[in-house]
Structures are given as structure tokens and as C-alpha cells.
Design an enzyme around this catalytic site. Structure first.
Site, mmCIF file in Angstrom:
data_model
loop_
_atom_site.group_PDB
_atom_site.id
_atom_site.type_symbol
_atom_site.label_atom_id
_atom_site.label_comp_id
_atom_site.label_asym_id
_atom_site.label_seq_id
_atom_site.Cartn_x
_atom_site.Cartn_y
_atom_site.Cartn_z
ATOM 1 N N ASP A 79 -0.527 39.657 -9.386
ATOM 2 C CA ASP A 79 -0.208 38.388 -8.757
ATOM 3 C C ASP A 79 0.453 38.320 -7.255
ATOM 4 O OD1 ASP A 79 -1.797 37.410 -10.845
ATOM 5 O OD2 ASP A 79 0.250 37.163 -12.188
ATOM 6 N N GLU A 131 -5.745 30.345 -11.668
ATOM 7 C CA GLU A 131 -5.933 29.875 -13.306
ATOM 8 C C GLU A 131 -4.560 28.978 -13.469
ATOM 9 O OE1 GLU A 131 -4.808 32.783 -16.339
ATOM 10 O OE2 GLU A 131 -3.924 34.115 -14.765
ATOM 11 N N ARG A 162 -22.064 26.780 -11.073
ATOM 12 C CA ARG A 162 -22.014 27.763 -11.926
ATOM 13 C C ARG A 162 -20.354 28.158 -11.820
ATOM 14 N NH1 ARG A 162 -27.194 29.616 -13.428
ATOM 15 N NH2 ARG A 162 -28.478 27.761 -13.043
ATOM 16 N N VAL A 198 -11.075 41.685 -15.221
ATOM 17 C CA VAL A 198 -11.672 42.982 -14.492
ATOM 18 C C VAL A 198 -10.681 43.113 -13.335
ATOM 19 C CG1 VAL A 198 -13.073 41.304 -13.094
ATOM 20 C CG2 VAL A 198 -13.947 43.516 -13.123
ATOM 21 N N GLN A 199 -10.071 42.121 -12.928
ATOM 22 C CA GLN A 199 -9.131 42.101 -11.761
ATOM 23 C C GLN A 199 -8.075 43.106 -11.853
ATOM 24 O OE1 GLN A 199 -8.320 37.841 -10.335
ATOM 25 N NE2 GLN A 199 -9.046 37.606 -12.641
ATOM 26 N N ARG A 200 -7.744 43.675 -13.055
ATOM 27 C CA ARG A 200 -6.740 44.533 -13.261
ATOM 28 C C ARG A 200 -7.101 46.021 -13.466
ATOM 29 N NH1 ARG A 200 -2.234 41.954 -14.524
ATOM 30 N NH2 ARG A 200 -2.395 39.845 -15.367
ATOM 31 N N VAL A 213 -11.467 51.776 14.094
ATOM 32 C CA VAL A 213 -11.161 52.611 12.910
ATOM 33 C C VAL A 213 -9.916 53.799 13.174
ATOM 34 C CG1 VAL A 213 -13.288 52.469 11.924
ATOM 35 C CG2 VAL A 213 -12.800 54.315 13.202
ATOM 36 N N GLN A 246 -17.588 56.043 8.303
ATOM 37 C CA GLN A 246 -16.375 55.490 8.446
ATOM 38 C C GLN A 246 -16.416 54.103 9.182
ATOM 39 O OE1 GLN A 246 -13.281 58.895 8.979
ATOM 40 N NE2 GLN A 246 -15.503 59.817 9.620
ATOM 41 N N ARG A 293 -5.817 58.957 24.715
ATOM 42 C CA ARG A 293 -5.983 57.683 24.097
ATOM 43 C C ARG A 293 -5.348 57.390 22.740
ATOM 44 N NH1 ARG A 293 -11.159 55.716 24.999
ATOM 45 N NH2 ARG A 293 -11.642 55.260 22.900
#
Length: 840
Positions: free
Chosen positions: A226, A324, A352, A359-361, A589, A723, A795
Site C-alpha cells: 500500500d 478499496e 464493467r 493478485v496485486q500481492r 535506457v 531493451q 558520453r
């Protein structure tokens, strides 16, 4: 610090404070002369082994149940345990604490099944080995178990827990969890002396045992998806949860577009709306409901008007994100079903509801979480090493890219203050207590979702935005944010195709609100991008700046964007038309733009590499005795190779910034030969593409193949342009969105500041800047001032913060190195910003 002093104190090693490592890498064979070096103890017989390598807290009456808990020990002992509900990437912290502890000669213990295991003792407290934390990085949850514990709420249970710790000589505790877990540990610590006294009176421990264990040190690591703990920008597990959410949102978006549907997605967050808020920024949601900031009383009308306007602009879908714990201003819950009913009744849209749930855990931890867990684990060991019986319990936190220590109970108290403020309907105070990062996210969301762009553009400024350099995931999110914030401010926004080349050729068009619709989650560069620099086309560029009345330029790109900015500054001497403000948003990247610790796109590339390495390690683990050499991108910058090595558990990572010789390669091969004698018969070696022109990927592959004959096989894999592709990660989407918004705000102010005699004329150094993340803040830095900090030949910036993490990679791969600990972290204090109260 000498080894004897180390063992005398805690038998635990620590690596540094803020960035976790003290000095640049020392070459092989350099003798240690500093008295502040921690040396690895003499190896034991098996020391040559080389291994790569939770729900919101329950609150019980009086005592908060611990979720995830780890224990370190005194007198060559150290233990670890977890409790509560698991979070992804917890294992990375477990692995780091165990291996750094063993590195210093300490004994490390697991406590299985959390506080219940601590109370029950016996087989629940087992000694950890180097190999026992192998192949953990890619696993979600916690491998040592997690459980609620009613017994620990009672003093009798805590008495039994103390007895088990004393018998093993454990006096150092590292806790992974939320505010409930940490509060429980602090309560345990405050009772420690009394518990020992009771145990001694009962004859369960001797006076000698009580003396040896006369104090309990505690360090906390915050684990909560959270991100509801005040004092840290990110908690362990949050980024992985966002990955799961965004994967689902992206999948739902395609079906929503096909069927012109409205989707209401409910994410976790009973008392904190961080997941919902960042998800809304990362997917371009039409609306978000969070508990910290309930909507206005007429929110139903506002929501329906917003959805209707979106459809009128041509959008085929609507996305609404609901935490929630969302409530209205009267404290009444706002549920996903009630929102659906409202939309269907008022607008008649096909709507819907999707509740994401647990599933988030789960799932594989993200690269960010693995690195965060590893860094926090190492810092926790350092904090315990430096602790004394009088040291207050602290929590290791993340501020920007800095690891910091804060008083544990201060953070817990502020976290509780947020809940109290919301309960008392003091929502403005609750938002401030959440911290600057949360507030910034909310302000950007409000601008993008709740403010209508003005119809009239009278007196508007004209700002152009373009991409320069190689493609990077997140570029489109930055452009979308820039365009829409510009429109909201009443500006005329132009988009330039194909970088400076397109600016010279006049490939420029005006962008409206819908032009950038749906761009947030798309990879690559929708505008097109090229590496061409502007110097050779100053005349054409100047003509087009005049033709299109461009008064400011926002450049999203990599090192070419930065060098192009420098050329524009030089060109001002010849062309007055180039005297307009410009700002560079780093997006590459390679993460090699001077002036910024992070670049948009680097996190996505890092996750791509980690995913590939996970699969390769799985293959190697199945075939046994196999070593993989992986080539990563980055040019001369070793950021990707180093961070991917840390996140994937590599045995070595070769980079340009840390020169290596044939002797170093020989040491690495010998290291892997010894590793094949253990139960972990596999190896992973990363190589930055330009780390050495002679020691190429083929050379290293051939060397490993030859020297490993009969012991291990070698394989190579060049990851290449994969990548640069893929959908942006939540981090890159959110980072790019906030960078774009901040850049446009700066641009609008700078244009007004540069208005002279009826025209824009900006020729001061601060009118051409790089917007970058520096330690703990986003800052604008003149490109001309960054020249001295740049190695133009290769660079890369001359100084790079992540190089200080290199020793962690080597320690976790079981190399014998020395660490400079001359810099020590100091305990900071959490800054509270209350109504009418100055920051602490």
C-alpha cells in the site's frame, strides 16, 4: 574498523549509509591501508562457495501484530523471520541481510512463520546458510513463511519469544513489515529488560545469559504494497504491486476500446490511496477515488460530465480507478459497484467492474523492488552494527535515491496521525502528512484529470516538444503530459517529428487534447526520434522557429538531447531565433544524461534484462554446470549491467567505469569453478556492451569456455534492442508524467520571464536546462554548468551515484572484498508538515 572490533561488537558487517557503499571499486591486488576498512574474515572450509545469488498490518488491542520480521544476533548469532501476509521482493531483503551477515562472520538464523515461530521456538528458528537464500530474488512472497500470531499479543507469548532469543544469544532484530509490525517490535524492545528479569526469576535463564543479552537492538524495513508508511518514498513490494495492476489495466484497455466500455477497477488501499493514485497517472485514467482526498459533494455530476467529455473528444473507453477504502466527505464508502450503477443510470454506458484483489500481492518482484530490498537489507545490517544499547529503534527508508535512517516510532506516529486526520475529516492535513511525493502525484493528477483546457488561446505562448536520440519507453508518457499541461495552461503546443532533423525540415504540427490520447502506456516514440544534432541545421531550425512562432522547446531524449541543448546554447551567438528557453527531459535506457540520477526508460530496460536473466538462470539451474554471459546495452555507461546484476543475482558485471584486467577475468573464472563444487551449479555474468574494446563478449565467452572445460559449459546471449522496446513500467510512466508536467510549468514561467520588447529573448545560462532527479528532488540545471561534469568522449557523467552500489553486488556473490566505512549514516528526523506548524 578491524575484524576483531567487528566481532566484538555485533559479529555483523554493514556497508555504508546513504548510498550503501563507501568508495569507488579498488583494483585487484591493491593493499588496504585504511584503518576504516572492513575486511572479510578468513574463509571457513566452505567459504569458496559462490552463490548468486503483506497486507496492511493488523492492529490488535495494545499490541500490533508483526508482519514480517527478521532477526540479527549478538555473539555470532543472527536470525530472521516473517509474519503476516507476504509482499513481493521481501526475499531480496532477506537474502541481503543473510549474506552480508555471513560475510562478516556472523551466524544467521531464520525464524519461520513470523512471531508464531519466535514464540514456539524449536525448529521454527533455524540457522541460515549462504546457499539457503539462493534463487530467491525472483520469488514473490517470503520463503520463510508468514503467519498471524495471537500468542504474541499477550505478555506470556512475548516472554516465551524472549526466552528463545536469549537461549540463542540473539539481541539484534530486523523487522520487515508495516507500522503494526514495527510497533510490535518496538514494544517488545521496550519490555526487554523486564522480560529478562522475569525469566531469570523463574529460573529459565541464568544470570550470565541475562547479562549477555541485556539489550535488544531493532532496525525496521518497511514492507507494504500500500506504500502507507510515512517517512519513505517507497515501501518494499509497492512497485511490484503496481506492475501487477498495470499489466491488468493494459489488458483491460484493449477490450474496453474494442467494445466502447467503461471499466471501474478496484485496487487495494484501505487507508492509503497510493496504488490507486499512481495507477491513474500510469494509465491516464479519467478519475480516481482515494481515501485521503474525498471528492466534492457534487462529484457524481462532475464525474459524469468528465466521462461524457472524454467520449465527445473521440475516446472509445473510460477508466475509473477506485481504492478499496475510498470514501466521500461524510465518511460514506464509495464502492466500485455504486460507481458502476451511477454511470449506467446517468450515461447509459456499458460499464464493467474488475476487483483486482490479491493478485496485486503475488508474482515476480520488479527490478526496482529487488534493488530496494537489497539496499535496505544491507543498510539494516549497517545500522545494527553501529547501534548501541542506547540507540533508538530506527527504520531504513528511501528518500529519492538515498537510503536514510529515521526514528522508527516517529514514522509510526506520523502514519497513525494520517489515519487520525482522516477519521476527523481533516483531509488536507492527511495529504500533507503523506509527504511531498504523494502530494506531487495528486497535484499532477488533478491537473490532467480535473482541469478543462481553455477554449480561447488569446495571449497564449507557443511551445514545441520533440524526442531526440534512441527510443526509450516512457517518452510518449512525457510528451502526453507536456502537451496536456500546456493546453491546460492555455498554451499552443506543437509536436516535432524526428527530432532536430524534423525541426529543420518543418515536420511540425499542432497537438490537441486527443492527439496524445492513450500514449501513456505505449512504448517507443510516437513522434519519431533521431540522433541528428542541430549544429549543421541552425539556419533551417531558426527559420522554422520564426515560421511557427516557437517560443519554448521541450526536448525529451538521451545524451543527444543534452549535447543538442549545448549546441543550441552555442548557436545563440549567431542566431537570435535560438534565444528561446528550452529544457531537456532525460529519456534513455542507458541512464547516462548528466544532471540526473535517473532517466525515463531505464527502469523498463532494467526489468526486461531481469526477466531474461530469470529465465536464463532457471535454464541453467535445470541443466547444471552452466554459465551464461549476457551482454547489455548502455554504451559506455554500466548502469544497466550493474543494476541488473544486483537485481538478478549475477556473479560478475563488467563495466567501463570499473576497469578490469585479464587477472580479474581469471579470478572470476576461478570463482565460478569453486561455485560448481557447491549445490548451486550455475553462473550468470553480465557485460556492458562497451566495457572494453578488447575483452569483448565473444572473448569472455571463449575464455570461460576454455577455462571451464570439464567443469562447466558456457553460453552467451546478446539482448540487443529488445531493451529499448516494450510497454513502459509503472515507474517510467509515473516518472515521465511528472517530469513532463514540471517541465511545462517551468517553461511557462520562463517564457514570461524572457519576454522583452514584444518578443521572447532568452540568453541567460538558466534558460537552457536539464530537468533531473538529484538525490531527493527534481531540479533544473543549466546545461552549460553540466559541461564540466561530463565525459564527452564516452558520453557519460564523470560521477555516477550507482557506482557506490558495486561492492554490494560483489559481496552478495561471495567475493572477498574490503569496504570503506569512513562515512556513517546519521539518524535523521521525519519532517512533519501540519496545518499551522513549521516543518520539523
Amino acid at each position: 574498523m578491524r575484524k576483531e572490533e567487528l566481532h566484538l561488537k555485533f559479529f555483523m558487517c554493514v556497508i555504508q549509509s546513504r548510498q550503501l557503499v563507501r568508495t569507488p571499486q579498488r583494483t585487484a591486488g591493491e593493499a588496504s591501508t585504511s584503518s576504516m576498512l572492513i575486511q572479510k574474515p578468513p574463509p571457513e572450509t566452505d567459504a569458496s562457495k559462490i552463490l548468486d545469488t503483506v497486507d496492511a498490518p493488523d492492529t490488535m488491542e495494545g499490541i500490533h501484530v508483526l508482519k514480517n520480521e527478521w532477526i540479527m544476533t549478538h555473539e555470532e548469532h543472527h536470525a530472521a523471520k516473517t509474519l503476516g501476509i507476504g509482499k513481493a521482493s521481501m526475499n531480496a531483503a532477506v537474502r541481503a541481510v543473510v549474506r552480508v551477515g555471513i560475510f562478516t562472520g556472523a551466524r544467521v538464523f531464520f525464524v519461520h512463520e513470523g512471531y508464531q515461530g519466535l514464540v514456539d521456538g524449536g525448529d521454527h528458528i533455524r540457522e541460515a546458510t549462504w546457499e539457503s537464500v539462493s534463487m530467491m530474488l525472483q520469488l514473490g512472497g517470503t520463503v520463510i513463511g508468514s503467519a498471524r500470531c495471537k500468542d504474541f499479543r499477550e505478555r506470556e507469548g512475548r516472554l516465551r519469544a524472549a526466552h528463545n532469543l536469549v537461549k540463542l544469544g540473539i539481541t539484534n532484530l530486523c523487522v520487515i513489515g508495516g507500522d503494526g509490525s514495527l510497533t510490535g517490535a518496538d514494544t517488545f524492545r521496550s519490555e526487554w529488560s523486564d522480560l529478562l528479569s522475569d525469566l531469570q526469576k523463574a529460573g529459565k535463564i541464568t544470570a550470565e545469559e541475562a547479562t549477555k543479552s541485556n539489550y535488544l537492538n531493532i532496525v525496521g524495513l518497511v514492507g507494504s504494497i500500500d506504500n502507507d508508511f510515512c517517512g519513505t518514498d517507497m515501501t518494499i513490494g509497492t512497485d511490484s504491486a503496481l506492475h501487477r495492476i498495470i499489466e491488468i489495466v493494459d489488458a483491460i484497455t484493449t477490450t474496453a476500446q474494442s467494445h466502447q466500455r467503461t471499466f471501474v477497477l478496484e485496487v487495494m488501499g484501505r487507508h492509503c490511496g497510493y496504488l490507486a493514485l499512481v495507477t491513474s497517472l500510469s494509465c491516464g485514467a479519467d478519475w480516481v477515488f482515494i481515501p485521503e482526498c474525498p471528492p466534492d459533494d457534487d462529484w457524481e455530476d462532475h464525474l459524469c460530465r468528465r466521462l461524457s467529455e472524454t467520449r465527445t473528444r473521440g475516446s472509445r473507453l473510460n477508466i475509473i480507478i477506485v481504492a478499496e477504502g475510498a470514501i466521500d466527505k461524510n465518511g460514506k464508502p464509495i464502492t466500485s459497484e455504486s460507481i458502476k450503477d451511477l454511470v449506467v443510470k446517468r450515461l447509459g454506458y456499458d460499464t464493467r467492474v474488475t476487483v483486482l484483489g490479491h493478485v496485486q500481492r503475488g508474482g515476480t518482484p520488479s527490478a526496482f523492488d529487488r534493488i530496494l530490498g537489497s539496499r535496505m537489507g544491507v543498510e539494516a545490517v549497517m545500522a545494527l552494527l553501529e547501534a548501541t544499547p542506547d540507540t533508538p529503534a530506527c527504520v531504513v527508508s528511501l528518500s529519492g535515491n538515498q537510503a536514510v535512517r529515521l526514528p522508527l516510532m516517529e514514522c509510526v506516529q506520523v502514519t497513525k496521525d494520517v489515519t487520525k486526520a482522516m477519521a476527523e475529516r481533516k483531509f488536507d492535513e492527511a495529504m500533507k502528512l503523506r509527504g511531498r511525493s504523494f502530494m506531487n502525484n495528486w497535484e499532477v493528477y488533478k491537473l490532467l484529470a480535473h482541469i478543462r483546457p481553455p477554449v480561447s488561446k488569446s495571449g497564449a505562448h507557443t511551445v514545441a516538444v520533440m524526442n531526440v536520440g534512441a527510443p526509450a519507453a516512457g517518452m510518449n508518457a512525457a510528451v502526453r503530459s507536456t502537451v496536456r499541461i500546456g493546453l491546460i495552461q492555455g498554451n499552443r503546443v506543437l509536436v516535432v517529428h524526428d527530432g532536430f532533423e524534423g525541426l529543420a525540415k518543418g515536420q511540425i504540427e499542432e497537438a490537441g487534447w486527443s492527439y496524445v490520447g492513450g500514449w501513456t502506456g505505449q512504448g517507443g516514440s510516437k513522434l519519431g526520434t533521431k540522433r541528428t544534432l542541430p549544429r549543421k541545421s541552425f539556419e533551417q531550425i531558426s527559420a522554422n522557429i520564426t515560421k511557427f512562432n516557437i517560443q519554448g522547446l521541450i526536448i525529451v531524449g538521451g545524451f543527444e538531447a543534452y549535447t543538442g541543448g549545448l549546441e543550441l546554447m552555442e548557436g545563440r551567438k549567431q542566431y537570435d531565433e535560438l534565444c528561446i528557453p528550452f529544457v531537456v527531459i532525460p529519456a534513455t535506457v542507458s541512464n547516462n544524461v548528466p544532471g540526473s540520477d535517473f532517466s525515463v526508460g531505464a527502469d523498463t530496460a532494467l526489468n526486461t534484462i531481469c526477466m531474461t536473466c530469470d529465465r536464463i538462470k532457471q535454464s541453467a539451474a535445470g541443466t547444471k554446470r552452466r554459465v551464461f554471459i549476457i551482454e547489455t546495452m548502455g554504451g559506455y555507461c554500466g548502469y544497466l549491467a550493474t543494476m541488473a546484476g544486483l537485481a538478478a543475482g549475477a556473479d560478475a558485471a563488467y563495466i567501463f567505469e570499473e576497469p578490469f584486467t585479464i587477472r580479474d577475468l581469471q579470478v572470476n573464472v576461478e570463482h565460478l569453478v569453486q561455485k560448481m563444487k557447491t549445490t548451486v551449479k550455475r553462473g550468470l555474468v553480465l557485460r556492458n556492451e562497451k566495457c572494453n574494446e578488447n575483452y569483448s563478449t565473444d572473448f569472455i565467452f571463449n575464455l570461460y569456455s576454455e577455462e571451464g572445460k570439464g567443469i562447466f559449459d558456457s553460453r552467451k546471449n546478446v539482448l540487443g534492442h529488445m531493451q529499448q522496446g516494450g510497454s513502459p513500467t509503472p515507474f517510467d510512466r509515473n516518472f515521465a508524467t511528472k517530469m513532463g508536467a514540471k517541465a511545462m510549468n517551468w517553461m511557462s514561467g520562463k517564457i514570461k520571464e524572457s519576454y522583452r520588447n514584444g518578443r521572447i529573448f532568452a540568453n541567460t545560462p538558466d534558460s537552457g536546462c536539464v530537468l533531473g532527479m538529484r538525490k531527493r528532488a527534481l531540479v533544473f540545471q543549466p546545461v552549460t554548468e553540466l559541461k564540466e561534469q561530463t565525459d564527452f568522449e564516452h558520453r557519460i557523467p564523470k560521477e555516477q551515484w550507482w557506482l557506490k552500489l558495486r561492492p554490494i553486488l560483489k559481496i552478495l556473490a561471495k567475493y572477498e572484498i574490503d569496504l570503506d566505512t569512513s562515512e556513517h549514516a546519521h539518524l535523521e528526523h521525519i519532517s512533519r508538515k501540519r496545518s499551522g506548524e513549521a516543518p520539523a
